[in-house]
Design a protein around this motif. Structure first.
Motif, mmCIF file in Angstrom:
data_model
loop_
_atom_site.group_PDB
_atom_site.id
_atom_site.type_symbol
_atom_site.label_atom_id
_atom_site.label_comp_id
_atom_site.label_asym_id
_atom_site.label_seq_id
_atom_site.Cartn_x
_atom_site.Cartn_y
_atom_site.Cartn_z
ATOM 1 N N GLN A 173 0.812 -1.210 0.000
ATOM 2 C CA GLN A 173 0.000 0.000 0.000
ATOM 3 C C GLN A 173 0.850 1.267 0.000
ATOM 4 O O GLN A 173 0.464 2.273 -0.569
ATOM 5 C CB GLN A 173 -0.917 0.004 1.234
ATOM 6 C CG GLN A 173 -1.750 1.260 1.435
ATOM 7 C CD GLN A 173 -2.779 1.464 0.345
ATOM 8 O OE1 GLN A 173 -3.170 0.517 -0.337
ATOM 9 N NE2 GLN A 173 -3.202 2.705 0.152
ATOM 10 N N THR A 174 2.003 1.226 0.670
ATOM 11 C CA THR A 174 2.871 2.413 0.725
ATOM 12 C C THR A 174 4.304 2.032 0.393
ATOM 13 O O THR A 174 4.740 0.901 0.632
ATOM 14 C CB THR A 174 2.849 3.070 2.119
ATOM 15 O OG1 THR A 174 3.456 2.181 3.066
ATOM 16 C CG2 THR A 174 1.432 3.408 2.566
ATOM 17 N N PHE A 175 5.027 3.026 -0.145
ATOM 18 C CA PHE A 175 6.450 2.877 -0.463
ATOM 19 C C PHE A 175 7.172 4.069 0.153
ATOM 20 O O PHE A 175 7.150 5.177 -0.383
ATOM 21 C CB PHE A 175 6.655 2.817 -1.981
ATOM 22 C CG PHE A 175 5.878 1.698 -2.620
ATOM 23 C CD1 PHE A 175 6.408 0.422 -2.685
ATOM 24 C CD2 PHE A 175 4.599 1.915 -3.114
ATOM 25 C CE1 PHE A 175 5.680 -0.622 -3.241
ATOM 26 C CE2 PHE A 175 3.863 0.882 -3.664
ATOM 27 C CZ PHE A 175 4.408 -0.389 -3.737
ATOM 28 N N ASN A 176 7.753 3.829 1.321
ATOM 29 C CA ASN A 176 8.287 4.919 2.122
ATOM 30 C C ASN A 176 9.784 5.096 1.914
ATOM 31 O O ASN A 176 10.514 4.122 1.708
ATOM 32 C CB ASN A 176 8.002 4.648 3.601
ATOM 33 C CG ASN A 176 6.512 4.568 3.878
ATOM 34 O OD1 ASN A 176 5.821 5.572 3.885
ATOM 35 N ND2 ASN A 176 5.992 3.367 4.090
ATOM 36 N N PHE A 177 10.237 6.365 1.951
ATOM 37 C CA PHE A 177 11.647 6.717 1.783
ATOM 38 C C PHE A 177 12.211 7.124 3.143
ATOM 39 O O PHE A 177 11.828 8.170 3.690
ATOM 40 C CB PHE A 177 11.811 7.912 0.837
ATOM 41 C CG PHE A 177 11.232 7.720 -0.545
ATOM 42 C CD1 PHE A 177 10.754 6.495 -0.993
ATOM 43 C CD2 PHE A 177 11.172 8.801 -1.415
ATOM 44 C CE1 PHE A 177 10.235 6.346 -2.272
ATOM 45 C CE2 PHE A 177 10.661 8.666 -2.695
ATOM 46 C CZ PHE A 177 10.179 7.441 -3.127
ATOM 47 N N LEU A 178 13.120 6.344 3.683
ATOM 48 C CA LEU A 178 13.760 6.694 4.946
ATOM 49 C C LEU A 178 15.182 7.149 4.644
ATOM 50 O O LEU A 178 16.084 6.337 4.421
ATOM 51 C CB LEU A 178 13.732 5.510 5.924
ATOM 52 C CG LEU A 178 12.402 5.372 6.665
ATOM 53 C CD1 LEU A 178 11.329 4.749 5.782
ATOM 54 C CD2 LEU A 178 12.551 4.572 7.941
ATOM 55 N N TRP A 179 15.354 8.446 4.624
ATOM 56 C CA TRP A 179 16.615 9.054 4.206
ATOM 57 C C TRP A 179 17.686 8.878 5.275
ATOM 58 O O TRP A 179 17.401 8.851 6.470
ATOM 59 C CB TRP A 179 16.411 10.541 3.926
ATOM 60 C CG TRP A 179 15.521 10.807 2.757
ATOM 61 C CD1 TRP A 179 14.166 10.957 2.775
ATOM 62 C CD2 TRP A 179 15.910 10.943 1.399
ATOM 63 N NE1 TRP A 179 13.693 11.193 1.513
ATOM 64 C CE2 TRP A 179 14.739 11.192 0.644
ATOM 65 C CE3 TRP A 179 17.144 10.900 0.732
ATOM 66 C CZ2 TRP A 179 14.754 11.390 -0.740
ATOM 67 C CZ3 TRP A 179 17.167 11.098 -0.644
ATOM 68 C CH2 TRP A 179 15.993 11.331 -1.371
ATOM 69 N N ASP A 180 18.931 8.825 4.819
ATOM 70 C CA ASP A 180 20.070 8.773 5.731
ATOM 71 C C ASP A 180 20.163 10.112 6.456
ATOM 72 O O ASP A 180 20.096 11.172 5.833
ATOM 73 C CB ASP A 180 21.354 8.503 4.953
ATOM 74 C CG ASP A 180 22.469 7.991 5.850
ATOM 75 O OD1 ASP A 180 22.608 8.534 6.962
ATOM 76 O OD2 ASP A 180 23.200 7.072 5.444
ATOM 77 N N THR A 181 20.309 10.077 7.765
ATOM 78 C CA THR A 181 20.360 11.323 8.547
ATOM 79 C C THR A 181 21.782 11.812 8.786
ATOM 80 O O THR A 181 21.979 12.806 9.476
ATOM 81 C CB THR A 181 19.677 11.119 9.913
ATOM 82 O OG1 THR A 181 20.294 10.018 10.590
ATOM 83 C CG2 THR A 181 18.195 10.820 9.721
#
Length: 488
Positions: free
Chosen positions: A323-331
């Motif tokens: 249902q979702t495609f999430n982007f977890l960026w490098d911090t």
């Protein structure tokens, strides 16, 4: 003098429409609504795609019938549209290396984040402390959580948690109704004054939409109750001149982009322009100038931008189990920033990309992906042409989800709220240096004499508890209509 009215309402958004409807219901029909755009709705705007509606602004109803008057109106007109199909599909979380992040980690951090926003922030004793930013407050609370985790997690696991925290700070359902650039812009005291409507309705926690979209709701419930000549579209208000001694107001207008200026006269003017519009136009529009206190509160209040983007494809290219495609960026700020190849020979930068937190599948259009973007990044991408922006999203999706053969979207539909000249953004919020008292001050009529208010103010930015919401705007329109009715 060409036209004389008891009331002139500036703006045919929900505040202006609710004001007009309440006036009619209470025996006052000597009014006109002046709207600069070619359609009603303001920041409620519905577009049609196939047999479904895409909302560029307000989308679903908050709360329930007991606490949201719009809910009751929608039910009375049989316009409640429930997304009751539910979803047993999964949510997908990938980092910049396209590595999957365990959903248990997401759930754990989300629970902590929700507790901070819903319980601890609400209990902040602002009477006894100097104001701080919401970002500082959340960071301090998160730091306590991370310090506990440092004892039991290794560096990679801590980095993973930090990515989730960063992701939540950009896309949490509460926060993306603000439109701020970063949480350090938002006042904790102001955040405390914003009331979230609880929901325990008969539809459980399913999303509650308007049948035919918000534009259909406004047309059916409000505009259809007015005479055709009571709403004038494509009508720009250039000047509002108070004649306090004579107890009337002159309103200079330009119709249909012509140079000819026409003057209307009214006993009362209800201004429902957005805070963003007032920031831009107040110095030129009002004669004499607005009182200093009112000008200052308009300057101090923040007006954020949230834009929506819809990507349409002939068919899903992704696994339909998700249902979702999430982007977890490098911090890690020391890492090289992502540079999109499609911008290589252009003047556009890729700095805005980290404001994109991912896409979800439209609940009723299985071949459409949806995302939101807020703050300065939302303003920036309004300048990027559709075709180039479509390629940018193609790159981003492939970067995080390389297993999907990501095509270029066939359609890109989006809002551009910042560059709407008579809106200039999407949401009022209280930033550091301002407070709910600025919202109260904006709502005060001018002159501030109960028996002789000539200029009245409505709109979501004038509701101290529900600023930034459609129901808040609706309530303020009725508030000002009542103020006028009480005079007669």
């Amino acid at each position: 003098m060409e036209h004389q009215f008891r009331v002139v309402i500036i703006g045919a958004g929900i505040a202006g429409l609710s004001c007009a409807k309440y006036l009619i219901e209470n025996g006052i029909d000597d009014f006109v609504i002046l709207e600069a755009h070619d359609q009603i709705g303001g920041r409620c705007q519905t577009m049609q795609l196939l047999d479904h509606q895409l909302e560029l602004g307000a989308e679903s109803l908050h709360g329930e019938i007991s606490n949201n008057p719009l809910y009751r109106l929608a039910e009375e007109h049989h316009l409640i549209d429930i997304d009751d199909r539910g979803s047993d599909r999964d949510d997908c979380y990938h980092d910049e290396e396209a590595e999957s992040i365990d959903e248990d980690v997401i759930d754990e951090v989300r629970k902590v984040y929700d507790e901070i926003l819903e319980k601890k922030v609400a209990a902040y004793p602002y009477e006894n402390y100097p104001d701080i930013s919401l970002g500082e407050f959340v960071s301090a609370e998160i730091e306590q959580y991370i310090n506990i985790k440092k004892v039991i997690l290794d560096k990679d696991e801590l980095d993973e948690q930090q990515k989730v925290i960063d992701w939540l700070s950009k896309q949490h359902p509460y926060l993306n109704t603000i439109g701020c650039n970063k949480l350090t812009d938002v006042s904790v005291q102001g955040w405390n004054s914003l009331e979230r409507l609880p929901s325990n309705n008969q539809y459980n926690d399913e999303a509650v939409y308007m049948y035919g979209g918000f534009s259909n709701f406004l047309q059916t419930v409000f505009a259809d109750q007015l005479n055709e000549n009571q709403i004038e579209l494509n009508t720009i208000v250039k000047r509002v001149s108070i004649r306090e001694e004579e107890q009337y107001v002159d309103i200079e207008i330009i119709k249909n982009n012509q140079e000819l200026i026409t003057t209307y006269q009214a006993k009362h003017v209800v201004c429902t322009q957005s805070v963003g519009c007032l920031k831009q136009s107040m110095h030129q529009m009002f004669i004499p100038p607005l009182p200093h206190a009112k000008r200052m509160c308009i300057q101090k209040l923040a007006f954020g931008t949230v834009n929506k983007i819809y990507l349409g494809y002939s068919q899903p290219f992704w696994d339909v189990d998700f249902q979702t495609f999430n982007f977890l960026w490098d911090t890690n700020d020391n890492d090289t920033e992502l540079q999109l190849e499609c911008f290589a020979k252009t003047s556009f930068t890729s700095d805005w990309c980290k404001s994109i937190t991912g896409f979800h599948v439209h609940p009723r259009l299985p071949n459409v992906l949806v995302t939101r973007i807020s703050g300065e990044a939302a303003k920036y991408i309004e300048t990027i042409p559709d075709d180039l922006l479509a390629m940018a999203f193609q790159e981003l999706l492939y970067h995080f989800y390389p297993d999907n053969q990501t095509p270029k979207p066939e359609q890109l539909i989006r809002s551009r709220w910042f560059n709407e000249p008579f809106i200039r953004g999407s949401h009022t919020f209280i930033k550091i240096g301002s407070s709910m008292h600025d919202i109260k001050q904006l709502a005060v009529p001018w002159p501030n004499k109960p028996a002789k208010p000539l200029i009245l103010f409505a709109g979501e930015g004038t509701h101290e508890r529900f600023y930034g919401t459609v129901h808040g705007a609706y309530m303020t329109g009725i508030r000002e209509a009542k103020r006028i009715i009480e005079l007669y």
